[in-house]
Design a protein around this motif. Structure first.
Motif, PDB file in Angstrom:
ATOM      1  N   UNK A 105       0.825  -1.192   0.000  1.00  0.00           N
ATOM      2  CA  UNK A 105       0.000   0.000   0.000  1.00  0.00           C
ATOM      3  C   UNK A 105       0.867   1.253   0.000  1.00  0.00           C
ATOM      4  N   UNK A 106       0.428   2.258  -0.758  1.00  0.00           N
ATOM      5  CA  UNK A 106       1.049   3.585  -0.743  1.00  0.00           C
ATOM      6  C   UNK A 106       0.031   4.578  -0.196  1.00  0.00           C
ATOM      7  N   UNK A 107       0.404   5.292   0.866  1.00  0.00           N
ATOM      8  CA  UNK A 107      -0.415   6.363   1.432  1.00  0.00           C
ATOM      9  C   UNK A 107       0.223   7.678   1.008  1.00  0.00           C
ATOM     10  N   UNK A 108      -0.595   8.601   0.473  1.00  0.00           N
ATOM     11  CA  UNK A 108      -0.013   9.867   0.026  1.00  0.00           C
ATOM     12  C   UNK A 108      -0.984  11.025   0.151  1.00  0.00           C
ATOM     13  N   UNK A 109      -0.372  12.227   0.196  1.00  0.00           N
ATOM     14  CA  UNK A 109      -1.104  13.486   0.073  1.00  0.00           C
ATOM     15  C   UNK A 109      -0.357  14.294  -0.982  1.00  0.00           C
ATOM     16  N   UNK A 110      -0.335  15.585  -0.885  1.00  0.00           N
ATOM     17  CA  UNK A 110       0.345  16.387  -1.901  1.00  0.00           C
ATOM     18  C   UNK A 110       1.859  16.313  -1.761  1.00  0.00           C
ATOM     19  N   UNK A 111       2.371  16.617  -0.579  1.00  0.00           N
ATOM     20  CA  UNK A 111       3.827  16.618  -0.398  1.00  0.00           C
ATOM     21  C   UNK A 111       4.332  15.372   0.318  1.00  0.00           C
ATOM     22  N   UNK A 112       3.437  14.598   0.906  1.00  0.00           N
ATOM     23  CA  UNK A 112       3.862  13.411   1.658  1.00  0.00           C
ATOM     24  C   UNK A 112       4.354  13.742   3.049  1.00  0.00           C
ATOM     25  N   UNK A 113       3.998  14.913   3.551  1.00  0.00           N
ATOM     26  CA  UNK A 113       4.500  15.343   4.851  1.00  0.00           C
ATOM     27  C   UNK A 113       3.391  15.531   5.878  1.00  0.00           C
ATOM     28  N   UNK A 114       2.398  16.345   5.599  1.00  0.00           N
ATOM     29  CA  UNK A 114       1.424  16.746   6.622  1.00  0.00           C
ATOM     30  C   UNK A 114       0.357  15.674   6.861  1.00  0.00           C
ATOM     31  N   UNK A 115      -0.616  15.558   5.978  1.00  0.00           N
ATOM     32  CA  UNK A 115      -1.664  14.551   6.159  1.00  0.00           C
ATOM     33  C   UNK A 115      -1.072  13.147   6.208  1.00  0.00           C
ATOM     34  N   UNK A 116      -0.166  12.882   5.288  1.00  0.00           N
ATOM     35  CA  UNK A 116       0.474  11.562   5.268  1.00  0.00           C
ATOM     36  C   UNK A 116       1.288  11.350   6.534  1.00  0.00           C
ATOM     37  N   UNK A 117       1.984  12.379   6.997  1.00  0.00           N
ATOM     38  CA  UNK A 117       2.780  12.261   8.217  1.00  0.00           C
ATOM     39  C   UNK A 117       1.945  11.892   9.421  1.00  0.00           C
ATOM     40  N   UNK A 118       0.802  12.563   9.580  1.00  0.00           N
ATOM     41  CA  UNK A 118      -0.070  12.265  10.709  1.00  0.00           C
ATOM     42  C   UNK A 118      -0.655  10.861  10.566  1.00  0.00           C
ATOM     43  N   UNK A 119      -1.099  10.507   9.369  1.00  0.00           N
ATOM     44  CA  UNK A 119      -1.709   9.188   9.171  1.00  0.00           C
ATOM     45  C   UNK A 119      -0.690   8.065   9.393  1.00  0.00           C
ATOM     46  N   UNK A 120       0.488   8.188   8.797  1.00  0.00           N
ATOM     47  CA  UNK A 120       1.525   7.165   8.989  1.00  0.00           C
ATOM     48  C   UNK A 120       1.978   7.170  10.445  1.00  0.00           C
ATOM     49  N   UNK A 121       2.053   8.347  11.072  1.00  0.00           N
ATOM     50  CA  UNK A 121       2.386   8.411  12.493  1.00  0.00           C
ATOM     51  C   UNK A 121       1.412   7.603  13.328  1.00  0.00           C
ATOM     52  N   UNK A 122       0.129   7.696  13.004  1.00  0.00           N
ATOM     53  CA  UNK A 122      -0.867   6.908  13.729  1.00  0.00           C
ATOM     54  C   UNK A 122      -0.674   5.413  13.484  1.00  0.00           C
ATOM     55  N   UNK A 123      -0.445   5.032  12.244  1.00  0.00           N
ATOM     56  CA  UNK A 123      -0.209   3.611  11.946  1.00  0.00           C
ATOM     57  C   UNK A 123       0.971   3.107  12.768  1.00  0.00           C
ATOM     58  N   UNK A 124       2.052   3.866  12.786  1.00  0.00           N
ATOM     59  CA  UNK A 124       3.233   3.454  13.553  1.00  0.00           C
ATOM     60  C   UNK A 124       2.913   3.398  15.048  1.00  0.00           C
ATOM     61  N   UNK A 125       2.131   4.353  15.532  1.00  0.00           N
ATOM     62  CA  UNK A 125       1.749   4.365  16.939  1.00  0.00           C
ATOM     63  C   UNK A 125       0.942   3.117  17.297  1.00  0.00           C
ATOM     64  N   UNK A 126      -0.050   2.788  16.477  1.00  0.00           N
ATOM     65  CA  UNK A 126      -0.911   1.652  16.823  1.00  0.00           C
ATOM     66  C   UNK A 126      -0.193   0.308  16.702  1.00  0.00           C
ATOM     67  N   UNK A 127       0.888   0.256  15.928  1.00  0.00           N
ATOM     68  CA  UNK A 127       1.644  -1.009  15.866  1.00  0.00           C
ATOM     69  C   UNK A 127       2.752  -1.060  16.911  1.00  0.00           C
TER      70      UNK A 127
END
Length: 183
Positions: A105-127
């Motif tokens: 899976x690829x998760x993305x937004x425009x720059x890959x920093x803000x929305x993607x950063x928070x979303x991937x941060x949550x994924x990493x947190x929950x694992x």
């Protein structure tokens, strides 16, 4: 995986976590993050994925053989406010989509920093990745400023302080898929 000039901040999350943690924690080749894919010519320029989760408001171009999921964020900087119920709902619904998606899976937004950063941060947190490692992984993104770091730190605090909104089954499913030490 090295980043691609056409996709900002493109990287394999397991590889970037290993880089900052100095030990392997996640299965590589399953979860990628980055910016918009709309500048790519075709699917051969994507990492080896089966699904794209687009967090931008605008649609993605379609790639042959790749499933497109659209989960737009409604705000900009407010997406860092993980203590807000609207952001929690957006993140929770995104986790549902991710756990039901075809992987890799690829998760993305425009720059890959803000929305993607928070979303991937949550994924990493929950694992179960340590917050300091999550912060360091986030800081690998181009364009991170002191202001971004402060906002992202608040996001991490929100994950910790308000984790009652997270559905345990989603966390378990993601841990089993991504963690090296899970069955």
């Amino acid at each position: 995986m090295a980043g691609c000039a056409l996709v900002p901040n493109l990287r394999d999350v397991a590889e970037s976590v290993e880089l900052v943690a100095e030990r392997p924690l996640l299965r590589p080749g399953l979860l990628f993050r980055g910016g918009t894919v709309n500048r790519l010519f075709d699917e051969t320029e994507l990492p080896p994925i089966e699904t794209i989760l687009n967090l931008r408001k605008g649609p993605d171009r379609l790639f042959r053989g790749v499933v497109n999921l659209h989960h737009p964020a409604q705000d900009r900087k407010d997406n860092y406010l993980t203590s807000a119920s609207s952001v929690q709902r957006w993140l929770q619904e995104g986790l549902v989509k991710v756990t039901q998606a075809r992987w890799p899976l690829l998760v993305h937004c425009t720059s890959g920093r803000d929305r993607t950063g928070v979303f991937i941060g949550l994924v990493l947190f929950v694992v179960g990745i340590e917050p300091s490692i999550i912060m360091d992984e986030y800081e690998l993104s181009d364009g991170v400023t002191a202001g971004h770091r402060q906002l992202f730190a608040k996001s991490l605090d929100g994950f910790t302080a308000h984790q009652g909104w997270l559905v345990p089954e989603l966390a378990t499913a993601l841990r089993r898929r991504l963690r090296l030490d899970e069955a």
